[in-house]
Design an enzyme around this catalytic site. Structure first.
Site, PDB file in Angstrom:
ATOM      1  N   ASP A   1     -48.014   9.555 -13.411  1.00 16.21           N
ATOM      2  CA  ASP A   1     -49.477   9.505 -13.568  1.00 16.21           C
ATOM      3  C   ASP A   1     -50.273   9.630 -12.249  1.00 16.21           C
ATOM      4  O   ASP A   1     -51.218   8.847 -12.012  1.00 16.21           O
ATOM      5  CB  ASP A   1     -49.892   8.203 -14.279  1.00 16.21           C
ATOM      6  CG  ASP A   1     -49.285   8.043 -15.665  1.00 16.21           C
ATOM      7  OD1 ASP A   1     -48.478   8.896 -16.061  1.00 16.21           O
ATOM      8  OD2 ASP A   1     -49.605   7.046 -16.341  1.00 16.21           O
TER       9      ASP A   1
ATOM     10  N   ASP B   1     -50.845  10.667 -18.208  1.00 21.85           N
ATOM     11  CA  ASP B   1     -51.577   9.890 -19.203  1.00 21.85           C
ATOM     12  C   ASP B   1     -52.587  10.859 -19.840  1.00 21.85           C
ATOM     13  O   ASP B   1     -53.323  11.541 -19.107  1.00 21.85           O
ATOM     14  CB  ASP B   1     -52.282   8.743 -18.460  1.00 21.85           C
ATOM     15  CG  ASP B   1     -52.383   7.460 -19.263  1.00 21.85           C
ATOM     16  OD1 ASP B   1     -51.487   7.175 -20.078  1.00 21.85           O
ATOM     17  OD2 ASP B   1     -53.375   6.718 -19.048  1.00 21.85           O
TER      18      ASP B   1
ATOM     19  N   HIS C   1     -55.075  10.867 -22.986  1.00 28.74           N
ATOM     20  CA  HIS C   1     -55.664  10.182 -24.134  1.00 28.74           C
ATOM     21  C   HIS C   1     -56.744  11.002 -24.836  1.00 28.74           C
ATOM     22  O   HIS C   1     -57.540  11.680 -24.177  1.00 28.74           O
ATOM     23  CB  HIS C   1     -56.342   8.885 -23.667  1.00 28.74           C
ATOM     24  CG  HIS C   1     -55.421   7.881 -23.059  1.00 28.74           C
ATOM     25  ND1 HIS C   1     -54.305   7.402 -23.688  1.00 28.74           N
ATOM     26  CD2 HIS C   1     -55.475   7.228 -21.860  1.00 28.74           C
ATOM     27  CE1 HIS C   1     -53.708   6.505 -22.916  1.00 28.74           C
ATOM     28  NE2 HIS C   1     -54.383   6.390 -21.796  1.00 28.74           N
TER      29      HIS C   1
ATOM     30  N   LYS D   1     -48.347  11.452 -22.468  1.00 26.78           N
ATOM     31  CA  LYS D   1     -48.224  10.216 -23.241  1.00 26.78           C
ATOM     32  C   LYS D   1     -49.604   9.647 -23.508  1.00 26.78           C
ATOM     33  O   LYS D   1     -50.578  10.002 -22.825  1.00 26.78           O
ATOM     34  CB  LYS D   1     -47.379   9.202 -22.467  1.00 26.78           C
ATOM     35  CG  LYS D   1     -47.974   8.823 -21.117  1.00 26.78           C
ATOM     36  CD  LYS D   1     -47.012   8.011 -20.288  1.00 26.78           C
ATOM     37  CE  LYS D   1     -47.603   7.634 -18.953  1.00 26.78           C
ATOM     38  NZ  LYS D   1     -48.751   6.724 -19.005  1.00 26.78           N
TER      39      LYS D   1
ATOM     40  N   CYS E   1     -47.763   1.600 -15.437  1.00 20.58           N
ATOM     41  CA  CYS E   1     -46.925   2.726 -15.883  1.00 20.58           C
ATOM     42  C   CYS E   1     -45.661   2.899 -15.057  1.00 20.58           C
ATOM     43  O   CYS E   1     -44.621   3.266 -15.606  1.00 20.58           O
ATOM     44  CB  CYS E   1     -47.770   3.985 -15.942  1.00 20.58           C
ATOM     45  SG  CYS E   1     -49.012   3.842 -17.270  1.00 20.58           S
TER      46      CYS E   1
HETATM   47  C1  VGL Z   1     -52.047   3.259 -16.663  1.00 22.06           C
HETATM   48  C2  VGL Z   1     -53.496   1.686 -17.484  1.00 22.06           C
HETATM   49  C3  VGL Z   1     -53.812   2.502 -18.544  1.00 22.06           C
HETATM   50  C4  VGL Z   1     -51.077   3.655 -15.594  1.00 22.06           C
HETATM   51  C5  VGL Z   1     -52.353   4.086 -17.728  1.00 22.06           C
HETATM   52  O1  VGL Z   1     -50.841   4.878 -15.400  1.00 22.06           O
HETATM   53  O2  VGL Z   1     -50.553   2.742 -14.914  1.00 22.06           O
HETATM   54  N1  VGL Z   1     -52.608   2.059 -16.564  1.00 22.06           N
HETATM   55  N2  VGL Z   1     -53.224   3.700 -18.650  1.00 22.06           N
HETATM   56 ZN    ZN Z   2     -53.941   5.083 -20.089  1.00 20.61          ZN
END
Ligand code: VGL
Ligand code: ZN
Length: 201
Positions: free
Chosen positions: A8, A46, A48, A106, A151
């Site tokens: 991420d 990430d 969404h 994801k 993550c």
């Molecule tokens: C993450 C919070 C929400 C991360 C992703 O990549 O650590 N943290 N979504």
């Molecule tokens: Zn997230």
């Protein structure tokens, strides 16, 4: 075979992003440097939908960082972040992705969050990363990226549980919360994950 997972490293987790991790940008040049030490480099992203249940703005009378119950689990409510197709969801332009063999996205199911690059938080939906690594005969997995306490932590824990010898590289990650990070490192050590710095690779 040794694989590096870039977790991420996206604009929203970097200074200026909606869920900025303090000093998150400090890891990028080191992440670029270490990639050549691995047989395989993969990345997670990430990704969404706008109506994702982890966004505080999608709940009535809830604030960012409140914790709610979602599918029977604690769920931290985040600012809107990494919305599919936005600049915030893109990898940092400073990240060298030339060697990235595959990208695993994801968090697409609006009803469940997904911290690990392997499966969602309910452990029901796989991203395909496990099957990919196993098909490539990977036995050792190294993790880096953002955020250290969410993550990257859950990705390392799942990797170890899935049978990969797992290494968590501390200087190529940054945390959101120091307390959550300290607990995460203790938990990883108890699970047999090796905690090291990039100089030890
Ligand atoms: C993450 C919070 C929400 C991360 C992703 O990549 O650590 N943290 N979504
Ligand atoms: Zn997230």
């Amino acid at each position: 075979m040794k694989a590096l997972i870039l977790v991420d490293i996206q604009n929203d987790f970097l200074p200026g992003g909606t869920l900025a991790v303090e000093h998150g940008d400090d890891i990028i040049s080191l992440v670029n440097q270490i990639q050549s030490k691995f047989d395989i480099v993969v990345a997670s992203q990430d990704w969404h939908p706008e109506n994702h249940a982890s966004f505080a703005g999608n709940h009535n009378a809830k604030n960012v960082f409140d914790v709610i119950q979602l599918n029977g689990q604690d769920q931290v409510l985040w600012p809107n972040h990494c919305v599919q197709g936005t600049h915030g969801a893109a990898f940092s332009s400073d990240l060298n992705t030339d060697a990235v063999a595959a990208i695993f996205r994801k968090g697409m199911n609006k009803n469940v969050d997904s911290y690990s690059a392997f499966f969602d938080n309910n452990k029901t939906q796989h991203t395909g990363l496990e099957a990919y690594l196993k098909s490539m005969k990977v036995t050792e997995v190294y993790v880096c990226g953002l955020a250290a306490d969410y993550c990257v932590y859950f990705t390392a824990k799942d990797a170890q549980n899935l049978g990969f010898k797992t290494y968590y590289i501390t200087d190529t990650t940054r945390y959101i919360s120091k307390d959550v990070y300290n607990n995460a490192i203790l938990d990883l050590k108890q699970h047999g994950v090796t905690i090291l710095t990039s100089a030890d690779i």
